[in-house]
Motif scaffolding. Sequence first.
Motif, short mmCIF file in Angstrom:
data_model
loop_
_atom_site.label_atom_id
_atom_site.label_comp_id
_atom_site.label_asym_id
_atom_site.label_seq_id
_atom_site.Cartn_x
_atom_site.Cartn_y
_atom_site.Cartn_z
N PRO A 124 0.80 -1.04 -0.13
CA PRO A 124 -0.09 0.16 0.07
C PRO A 124 1.01 1.34 0.07
O PRO A 124 0.29 2.39 -0.62
CB PRO A 124 -0.88 -0.08 1.25
CG PRO A 124 -0.02 -0.98 2.27
CD PRO A 124 0.58 -2.09 1.18
N SER A 125 2.05 1.21 0.38
CA SER A 125 2.92 2.34 0.39
C SER A 125 3.67 2.89 -0.60
O SER A 125 4.42 3.64 -0.73
CB SER A 125 3.97 2.26 1.68
OG SER A 125 3.17 2.14 2.95
N LEU A 126 3.59 1.93 -1.69
CA LEU A 126 4.51 1.91 -2.77
C LEU A 126 4.33 3.14 -3.88
O LEU A 126 5.46 3.85 -4.00
CB LEU A 126 4.37 0.51 -3.88
CG LEU A 126 5.07 0.58 -4.93
CD1 LEU A 126 6.63 0.66 -4.72
CD2 LEU A 126 4.82 -0.79 -5.76
N PRO A 127 3.12 3.59 -3.98
CA PRO A 127 2.95 4.86 -4.50
C PRO A 127 3.56 5.99 -3.88
O PRO A 127 4.10 7.00 -4.57
CB PRO A 127 1.56 5.09 -4.68
CG PRO A 127 0.96 3.80 -4.74
CD PRO A 127 1.69 2.98 -3.78
N THR A 128 3.57 6.09 -2.55
CA THR A 128 3.99 7.31 -1.84
C THR A 128 5.75 7.30 -1.56
O THR A 128 6.31 8.13 -1.63
CB THR A 128 3.43 7.19 -0.21
OG1 THR A 128 3.57 6.32 0.33
CG2 THR A 128 2.01 7.69 -0.40
N VAL A 129 6.10 5.96 -1.73
CA VAL A 129 7.56 5.70 -1.80
C VAL A 129 8.14 6.27 -2.96
O VAL A 129 9.21 6.92 -3.00
CB VAL A 129 7.89 3.98 -1.56
CG1 VAL A 129 9.31 3.87 -1.83
CG2 VAL A 129 7.48 3.77 -0.06
N LEU A 130 7.34 6.06 -4.25
CA LEU A 130 7.96 6.42 -5.40
C LEU A 130 7.99 7.79 -5.40
O LEU A 130 8.67 8.60 -6.20
CB LEU A 130 7.02 5.82 -6.60
CG LEU A 130 7.41 4.19 -6.64
CD1 LEU A 130 6.17 3.52 -7.53
CD2 LEU A 130 8.65 3.90 -7.09
N ALA A 131 6.94 8.46 -4.81
CA ALA A 131 6.47 10.06 -5.16
C ALA A 131 7.31 10.82 -4.12
O ALA A 131 7.30 11.88 -3.96
CB ALA A 131 5.09 10.23 -4.97
N GLY A 132 7.99 9.98 -3.23
CA GLY A 132 8.90 10.84 -1.93
C GLY A 132 7.86 11.65 -1.07
O GLY A 132 8.25 12.73 -0.72
N ARG A 133 6.82 10.76 -0.88
CA ARG A 133 5.98 11.41 0.22
C ARG A 133 5.68 10.82 1.35
O ARG A 133 4.86 10.89 2.24
CB ARG A 133 4.34 11.54 -0.36
CG ARG A 133 4.53 12.54 -1.79
CD ARG A 133 2.95 12.98 -2.16
NE ARG A 133 1.94 11.74 -2.03
CZ ARG A 133 1.62 11.12 -3.11
NH1 ARG A 133 2.12 11.48 -4.47
NH2 ARG A 133 0.67 10.15 -3.04
N VAL A 134 6.54 9.67 1.76
CA VAL A 134 6.65 9.04 3.14
C VAL A 134 7.05 10.00 4.27
O VAL A 134 8.33 10.50 3.91
CB VAL A 134 7.40 7.80 3.14
CG1 VAL A 134 7.48 7.19 4.58
CG2 VAL A 134 6.96 6.91 2.03
N PRO A 135 6.34 10.61 5.23
CA PRO A 135 6.62 11.58 5.94
C PRO A 135 7.81 10.93 6.99
O PRO A 135 7.83 9.96 7.37
CB PRO A 135 5.53 12.21 6.77
CG PRO A 135 4.77 10.92 6.71
CD PRO A 135 4.99 10.17 5.41
N THR A 136 8.87 12.07 7.20
CA THR A 136 9.90 11.72 8.51
C THR A 136 8.92 11.75 9.63
O THR A 136 7.86 12.20 9.81
CB THR A 136 11.12 12.59 8.35
OG1 THR A 136 10.47 13.95 8.56
CG2 THR A 136 11.77 12.52 7.07
N GLU A 137 9.63 11.46 10.91
CA GLU A 137 9.04 11.45 12.13
C GLU A 137 8.51 12.91 12.57
O GLU A 137 7.30 13.18 13.41
CB GLU A 137 10.10 10.90 13.33
CG GLU A 137 10.47 9.56 13.50
CD GLU A 137 11.19 9.20 11.83
OE1 GLU A 137 10.78 8.28 11.16
OE2 GLU A 137 12.06 9.78 11.69
N SER A 138 9.24 13.73 12.33
CA SER A 138 8.80 15.28 12.51
C SER A 138 7.54 15.54 11.94
O SER A 138 6.80 16.63 12.30
CB SER A 138 10.04 16.10 12.27
OG SER A 138 10.11 16.32 10.94
#
Length: 332
Positions: free
Chosen positions: A169-183
Amino acid sequence: MSDFPWGPGVATGIGSLPGTDIAEAQRIVLGELPGLPHLPELPARGPGSDMIGRTAGFLVELPVQLYAGRWQIASRPGQDLRRTADLLERDLDQLTEQADGYSGPLKIQAAGPWTLAASLDLPIGGRMLRDPGAVRDLTDSLAEGLRRHVTDVRKRVPGATILLQLDEPSLPTVLAGRVPTESGLSAYRKVDGPDAATRLRTVAEAVDAPVIVHCCAPGVPLQVIRDSRAAAVALDLSLLKDLDPLGEAIEAGLGIFAGAAPTLPAAGARPPDSKQIAERVSALWRKLGFPAARLPEQVVITPACGLAGAPMGYVRALLKACTEAGRRIAEV
């Protein structure tokens, strides 16, 4: 003879079901999805039954633990990992008992390397996704762990043809550089398509079983999935916007697990019936312009996503309707 490792006009579930009773869940799956049953997942049982915890339990020489409610890489195996292994063993024992004598395709599920990397924490903090070397090690560990898992299930149900579903389920956000950091103030680096496909392919080639990549998010990266050498993609039809990439994937021979039925009942509405589900899939196929004879061979009917949040009565009715919809498309 079909080129696909399932029979014509079959249906299956995505993975998760409601409740905590694995024996009941297995009975429902084997009863309502006779053409392509799957190993049910029951996240309501808590940590170790969730998608990330269960998959992390397959990792070889990469122990994990729960820390502040999140799974992270640990220095040594501990109580959390033992609980995860115990839950899996119970599920597999129940499968061995209830699927005794079964022959045909059987699907098992695990998180894929990118969703795992975007969800597991490094010991020093931050997701594994931040470190390309860590992602490579994670993928190799997952590939070996899932190879062993597939081998184990094969021994337990010797008449079955094992299919492995990688939940991404996270693959599209990984490819788009949209996985947020902890902050939450920034995001992890964008991963390019060829790199994403390479890691998926590492797992697919290790397990010696047909792989289905499941992504119930918008923007399913069909080219990446095709390049990973997966046998099929599982997606939610309601999230499809651009049909051209789907048509190209079908033309290239990718199997389609078509999420054609809602995972939750609409207020006051009855579950969708098999005729509605079959017509939804058939209408899309006609729109894409493919021969009707290919539809029941290349397409498997599924709910839109997992069913962990649905009432059990709805789950039974929905899975039965999916199976009947598969029969309908096979009769056309």
